[in-house]
Design a protein around this motif. Structure first.
Motif, short mmCIF file in Angstrom:
data_model
loop_
_atom_site.label_atom_id
_atom_site.label_comp_id
_atom_site.label_asym_id
_atom_site.label_seq_id
_atom_site.Cartn_x
_atom_site.Cartn_y
_atom_site.Cartn_z
N LEU A 71 1.00 -1.39 0.13
CA LEU A 71 -0.09 0.14 0.04
C LEU A 71 0.68 1.24 -0.07
O LEU A 71 0.23 2.36 -0.33
CB LEU A 71 -0.69 0.04 1.25
N THR A 74 0.80 3.68 -3.23
CA THR A 74 -0.67 4.11 -3.30
C THR A 74 -0.87 5.23 -2.44
O THR A 74 -1.29 6.47 -3.04
CB THR A 74 -1.60 3.04 -3.28
N ARG A 77 1.00 8.24 -3.26
CA ARG A 77 0.70 9.10 -4.44
C ARG A 77 -0.67 9.83 -4.01
O ARG A 77 -0.81 11.09 -4.37
CB ARG A 77 0.33 8.09 -5.64
N ILE A 210 -6.33 9.18 -9.87
CA ILE A 210 -5.96 7.90 -9.45
C ILE A 210 -5.57 6.83 -10.75
O ILE A 210 -6.44 6.87 -11.61
CB ILE A 210 -6.93 7.09 -8.59
N ASP A 211 -4.54 6.35 -10.86
CA ASP A 211 -4.13 5.22 -11.80
C ASP A 211 -4.84 4.24 -11.34
O ASP A 211 -4.04 3.18 -10.86
CB ASP A 211 -2.89 5.19 -12.02
N TRP A 212 -6.06 3.71 -11.77
CA TRP A 212 -6.79 2.56 -11.23
C TRP A 212 -6.03 1.11 -11.77
O TRP A 212 -5.70 0.24 -10.96
CB TRP A 212 -8.18 2.45 -11.49
N ASN A 215 -2.64 0.64 -9.97
CA ASN A 215 -3.07 0.07 -8.52
C ASN A 215 -3.26 -1.24 -8.54
O ASN A 215 -2.93 -1.84 -7.45
CB ASN A 215 -3.98 0.99 -7.88
N ALA A 219 -1.06 -3.97 -6.84
CA ALA A 219 -1.42 -4.62 -5.44
C ALA A 219 -1.77 -6.00 -5.43
O ALA A 219 -1.43 -6.83 -4.77
CB ALA A 219 -2.63 -3.73 -4.94
N GLU A 266 2.41 1.77 -16.55
CA GLU A 266 2.84 2.94 -15.75
C GLU A 266 3.66 3.74 -17.13
O GLU A 266 3.79 5.09 -17.00
CB GLU A 266 3.78 2.53 -14.73
N MET A 273 0.67 5.61 -11.24
CA MET A 273 0.84 5.43 -10.07
C MET A 273 2.18 5.84 -9.28
O MET A 273 2.21 6.43 -8.38
CB MET A 273 0.42 4.06 -9.76
N THR A 425 8.15 1.08 0.02
CA THR A 425 7.85 -0.13 -0.70
C THR A 425 9.15 -1.27 -0.80
O THR A 425 8.95 -2.29 -0.44
CB THR A 425 7.24 -0.03 -2.06
#
Length: 564
Positions: A71, A74, A77, A210-212, A215, A219, A266, A273, A425
């Protein structure tokens, strides 16, 4: 002008105090459960050696770290988009709320364990919101000439919390296992209110959306890999570990495919993201690679030392199994002290003399301490052991602050939130992976010798061949978990079937005493130690090379990264 400067000075110290408390609490909860697991298993009435319960134990340790690893980018960001302080403050509230629920587990057995795991996951969500944005808040609040010191204090607090959690977990669990979670509540409430009242946005917001797809692929992909590694530690189909389990292979392979898809996405979306262009910054790339290697080594070392102390050294030196978790934390204090002493000093020195030399020297010393531990006998003299783990702590402190300062100082101001999340991360992924890697290497070292050694040793004490063979055939993971949980597995396994009752008093005393199991396992365990310490040393020296390649100076924090 003077009043403005004074207000700025007050604010930066307020930000440092609050974020330091936040990262300390978040890191503390990553390790406090590790040492308190014996009391937790007793409190919820779980048999630690029952095969199905190994999964509960693994997820109590790994679930928190997995969520934080997934997480932080995310929420970093989100901090860039909507305000780092806003996301950070919400994280404090979530973390405190989850701590309250953890301390009121209404269930027993497997349901009680699932309650704890579930709320630990929510607690990790709050912790991710804190850690991902704390470094960015400090980078915004402090001038460049003091940034290394501030980030160093913050980093030391985070990693110090990881070490202090080992002692705190033992002390609190000796009182009541729920106290492991109670300790967060008053601190969390106070600092949540204080954060909402005093912290303010001082950095730039990037806006955007948001870059769904990014993400989701990141994730799910990273979660699948880490879940696969966790499942791979559990026995499967007669094998000591589960790496041949098709589900484990699918999870890891599928996760890697999704992470590859994430990189492709990306590079194509308008509002990614993460900023892959940051990897074109030399200090950012090599600093994160070095940090990943050190994080894997540090997390694995902590886990292995606990097992070594609790399962072998402390029982051989007269400590009861029930008290070994607490004393293991106490005997590891030189590791904590070394880190706490070196961290702030190295942060201050990195501001004056640069990051590369300190970080590279710290990584090299880190590797040297692994080599020293590899040469120790299984029943070591404590003075030499204390010196080596103190050097390891000093090396971690030398590396951590300069490395963080170099990474955060190399990125432009409007990307500090996402950069902080990316750095976290790497660190959290390394910590999560470390247990899987070191545990697998340790089990591989045990698997070749432990079954025969265990069977033969039991037969010498009059245990029937059939029973001794069954115990010897148990997966080595059971012996390791027994050592970690402060349980005498010989008594635990022989008593229910009545085998102990059929032996002489002298044989019963030997089998259930402090020294039989530690002496029996020490040879195979040392074979595993040599493997894991050699691997840790190799990781550290690779980190030193990566640190050296970061360049003589960091890029300006105001410089924009190259266009993608």
């Amino acid at each position: 002008m003077t009043e403005t400067r004074a207000a700025g000075d007050r604010y930066k110290w307020t930000a440092l105090t609050n974020t330091t408390a936040a990262v300390f609490m978040s890191a503390l909860d990553g390790s406090i459960v590790l040492i308190a697991l014996p009391a937790i298993f007793t409190g919820v009435h779980l048999d630690p050696l029952a095969p199905g319960n190994i999964a509960y134990l693994l997820w109590m340790i790994m679930g928190y770290r997995l969520v934080q690893a997934v997480l932080v980018v995310t929420v970093g960001r989100l901090g860039d988009m909507y305000g780092r302080v806003r996301i950070y403050n919400a994280g404090f509230a979530v973390f405190t709320f989850a701590s309250i629920l953890l301390s009121f587990d209404p269930f027993d057995g497997g349901h009680g364990a699932l309650w704890l795991i579930a709320w630990r996951v929510l607690q990790a969500v709050g912790g991710s919101m804190l850690t991902a944005n704390s470094a960015a808040i400090l980078t915004d609040a402090f001038p460049a000439e003091q940034r290394g010191f501030a980030l160093g204090i913050n980093q030391v607090a985070g990693l110090g919390g990881m070490f202090i959690g080992l002692v705190a977990g033992g002390l609190l669990a000796a009182w009541d296992w729920r106290a492991v979670f109670w300790v967060n509540v008053p601190i969390g409430v106070f600092f949540t209110v204080w954060a909402y009242r005093t912290l303010r946005e001082t950095g730039k917001r990037g806006g955007g959306r948001i870059d769904w797809w990014g993400n989701v692929t990141f994730a799910v992909g990273l979660s699948a890999v880490l879940i696969g590694i966790t499942a791979g530690l559990q026995p499967h189909g007669g094998h000591t570990m589960g790496w041949s389990n098709p589900l484990v292979q699918i999870l890891i392979a599928g996760g890697l495919v999704l992470l590859a898809a994430f990189v492709v996405i990306e590079n194509r979306v308008k509002a990614p993201m993460i900023q892959l262009s940051l990897f074109r910054l030399r200090a950012f790339t090599f600093g994160n690679l070095a940090g990943l290697a050190i994080s894997i080594g540090r997390g694995g070392l902590q886990f292995v030392l606990i097992i070594w102390l609790q399962g072998i050294w402390l029982p051989l030196h007269g400590y009861d199994y029930e008290s070994t978790p607490l004393w293991a934390g106490i005997f590891m204090l030189p590791l904590t002290a070394g880190f706490l002493a070196a961290g702030p000093i190295s942060g201050y020195l990195s501001d004056r003399f640069g990051s590369r030399g300190l970080a590279t020297g710290g990584a090299a010393l880190f590797g040297a301490s692994f080599l020293g531990l590899m040469l120790l006998p299984i029943d070591f003299g404590y003075g030499v052991f204390a010196l080596l783990i103190a050097l390891n702590g000093i090396a971690s402190g030398m590396f951590a602050s300069p490395n963080s300062s170099s990474i955060m100082g190399s990125v432009p101001a409007d990307l500090r939130g996402v950069a902080s999340g990316m750095r976290a991360t790497f660190q959290n992924s390394g910590t999560a992976v470390s247990i899987g890697v070191f545990f697998s290497l340790m089990i591989a070292g045990l698997a070749s010798n432990l079954p025969h050694t265990l069977t033969a040793g039991l037969q010498q004490q009059g245990v029937p061949a059939g029973v001794a063979g069954q115990i010897g055939a148990l997966p080595p993971v059971s012996s390791l978990f027994a050592a970690q949980l402060g349980v005498n597995p010989i008594q635990h396994l022989l008593e229910p079937g009545g085998t102990l009752a059929g032996l002489t008093a002298a044989q019963r005393q030997t089998l259930t005493g402090r020294e039989f199991f530690p002496n029996l396992i020490s040879g195979p365990f040392h074979s595993g130690l040599v493997i894991v310490f050699a691997f840790g040393a190799a990781l550290a020296f690779l980190a030193a090379i990566a640190s050296l390649l970061r360049g003589a100076t960091s890029r300006s924090s105001q410089e924009k990264p190259p266009c993608r």
